[in-house]
Design an enzyme around this catalytic site. Structure first.
Site, PDB file in Angstrom:
ATOM      1  N   SER A 130     -74.419 119.240 104.442  1.00 32.40           N
ATOM      2  CA  SER A 130     -73.056 119.495 105.423  1.00 32.40           C
ATOM      3  C   SER A 130     -72.257 118.963 103.539  1.00 32.40           C
ATOM      4  O   SER A 130     -73.046 118.627 102.820  1.00 32.40           O
ATOM      5  CB  SER A 130     -72.699 119.439 105.634  1.00 32.40           C
ATOM      6  OG  SER A 130     -71.953 117.536 105.873  1.00 32.40           O
ATOM      7  N   LYS A 131     -70.831 119.013 103.656  1.00 37.16           N
ATOM      8  CA  LYS A 131     -70.527 119.045 102.415  1.00 37.16           C
ATOM      9  C   LYS A 131     -70.264 116.943 102.537  1.00 37.16           C
ATOM     10  O   LYS A 131     -70.515 116.947 100.701  1.00 37.16           O
ATOM     11  CB  LYS A 131     -68.541 118.899 102.449  1.00 37.16           C
ATOM     12  CG  LYS A 131     -68.917 120.955 102.190  1.00 37.16           C
ATOM     13  CD  LYS A 131     -66.717 120.469 102.629  1.00 37.16           C
ATOM     14  CE  LYS A 131     -67.200 121.644 103.235  1.00 37.16           C
ATOM     15  NZ  LYS A 131     -65.527 121.278 104.070  1.00 37.16           N
TER      16      LYS A 131
END
Ligand code: GLU
Length: 507
Positions: free
Chosen positions: A256-257
């Site tokens: 994820s980010k």
């Protein structure tokens, strides 16, 4: 009569609610490779039914990023096609028509439950440790009651009747996949305002757009039984499904980010080459037929890609491997192209002005030729090129790393001999520079490291860096250009260094 196979038609269906990240870019690539390899069609569909989160800017950026990766589409919102419109927000009437059909055929019904009632039911189920799912309350309403309430303008959603049977589908990656109906309540097809739910819109679109294979991330695998129920209710044939493995970060959690650079626009800003990215993405959950080849051009990927070689287990994202591929593709790239790509980076480091002329671009080819092997990607350039654009004799003399050179008598003699010769030599090229070094060798009796090291420090202020043979012409030619940070030629560098390093040296 022989049965002809339906044409291969696949789609990439992003929601314009954010940036194109690794997972979605891989989905786009696999669909594209499959379509191109099988001489099929690749369709781009924008799933913007979530009006609150969808943004035109994200859509524009998504299209730009996919195009930048080198993936082109045959049908889509900007190019049109026979099965449009290709934006779900422009297809609302189509979904409503099919929703109505399902109500008429008895496969769906109107539901008047309010959000408050649904929330209360959900809480009760959770408190009784039951999986929350719609109770089916409105299934029982009589035809009369439904029409009375609808005529009175009561908001109603449309729900699909989920049959009490196992919902299964063959998956090209995971095999036969089954879901118990207990886990799936009668779900909403259309909201009271007529907005379609994802699981409904996606089936209507995939069918009407004649999609033969649905290739997407396995975060959608639990949606698929609901979609299968819609296909069945509408009497439509299922497409083939292939759900791609999850992508994990190095810490084995879903990528994820928070794991740093994971979106295509970010990679692009870093100056990674699109062909390195697509090669890398192809290896996330797929392997070449021989199981070992990792460097594959776009053409090789297209020719070799097959759904049969998709790997079921999760793929682990490894930025270092992406950098390794990027270095490989940089090496094979014309310098002219790399110069163009590095202009923004060098500009924002303050090394170049807005206007960069042909001569400067040609000089930058020499610069890149000298420093490229020290970088993983072009946004790392400002560091290794600093010694070209910045030289300060006093700083060089005071730097801790240069202490040995300044303090050793032998080194100082080399510096002295070299600096005097450079001052007298005029403009240097690689040959003249080498000749000059032989003279210093003869005069001082130093050789090897003891000879080259002090000269490197005197010209660059650093103890390591690109080969001097390459740097010398860069300094000399750079000094003739007009740049925001004027480049100092060899004579200027040597003079400045000698002034601070050698007692009694001529000013
Ligand atoms: N719009 C969905 C997403 O962005 C994709 C749906 C699909 O491929 O079926 O995740």
């Amino acid at each position: 009569m022989t049965e002809s196979k339906p044409p291969i038609r696949v789609r990439f269906a992003p929601s314009p609610t954010g940036h194109l990240h690794v997972g979605n870019a891989r989905t786009a690539l696999f669909n594209w490779l499959f379509a191109r390899g099988q001489k099929g069609s690749f369709i781009l569909r924008i799933e913007d039914t979530d009006v609150e989160r969808s943004q035109a800017d994200f859509e524009r950026q998504l299209l730009e990023d996919i195009r930048w990766l080198g993936l082109d589409w045959d049908e889509g919102p900007d190019v049109g096609g026979l099965h449009g419109p290709y934006r779900q927000s422009e297809r609302t009437d189509i979904y409503r028509k099919h929703g109505m059909k399902l109500v008429e055929s008895g496969h769906a019904y109107y539901c008047f439950c309010t959000p408050l009632e649904l929330e209360a039911d959900r809480k009760t189920a959770l408190s009784q440790r039951r999986q929350p799912r719609y109770s089916g309350k409105c299934r029982q309403l009589s035809r009369e009651e439904v029409s009375r309430r609808r005529q009175a303008g009561e908001p109603a959603s449309t729900r699909l009747k989920i049959p009490e049977e196992v919902l299964s589908f063959p998956d090209l990656v995971h095999g036969l996949t089954r879901f118990s109906p207990d886990a799936i309540g009668d779900f909403i097809l259309l909201r009271p305002g007529g907005q379609p739910a994802y699981n409904f819109a996606v089936v209507v679109d995939d069918h009407l757009m004649q999609i033969s294979h649905v290739i997407r991330g396995d975060d959608h695998i639990s949606n698929t039984p609901r979609q299968v129920a819609v296909y069945r209710a509408l009497g439509w044939e299922l497409p083939q499904f292939a759900h791609l493995s999850t992508i994990l970060a190095g810490d084995r959690t879903r990528l994820s980010k928070r794991h740093g650079a994971t979106s295509v626009d970010h990679f692009r800003e870093m100056g990674l080459l699109p062909e390195a990215i697509t090669n890398y993405l192809a290896l996330l959950g797929w392997s070449a037929a021989d199981g070992v080849t990792e460097i594959l051009s776009r053409e090789q990927l297209t020719a070799q890609f097959s759904l049969a070689h998709i790997i079921k287990s999760p793929a682990v994202f490894d930025l270092q491997k992406l950098f390794w591929l990027n270095r490989h593709y940089m090496k094979g790239s014309p310098l002219e192209r790399l110069v163009k790509l590095s202009l923004p980076v060098l500009r924002s480091a303050g090394y170049l002005g807005e206007q960069v002329g042909k001569e400067t671009e040609q000089w930058l080819e020499l610069v890149l030729g000298a420093v490229l092997k020290n970088v993983d990607h072009l946004s790392q350039l400002p560091d290794p090129v600093r010694l070209i654009f910045h030289f300060d004799g006093r700083e060089a003399v005071q730097a801790e790393e240069n202490k040995d050179v300044i303090e050793s008598e032998d080194s100082r003699r080399v510096v002295d001999s070299f600096c005097q010769r450079v001052a007298a030599a005029g403009e240097l090229d690689s040959d003249k520079f080498r000749a000059l070094i032989s003279e210093v060798r003869n005069e001082t009796g130093q050789k090897g490291k003891n000879l080259f090291h002090p000269i490197r420090v005197a010209l660059t202020g650093r103890t390591s860096g690109p080969e001097m043979d390459k740097l010398v012409p860069i300094f000399e030619q750079g000094a003739k250009l007009s740049l925001p940070n004027p480049v100092k030629n060899c004579a200027e560098r040597a003079r400045e260094f000698a002034r601070f390093a050698l007692k009694g040296a001529a000013d």
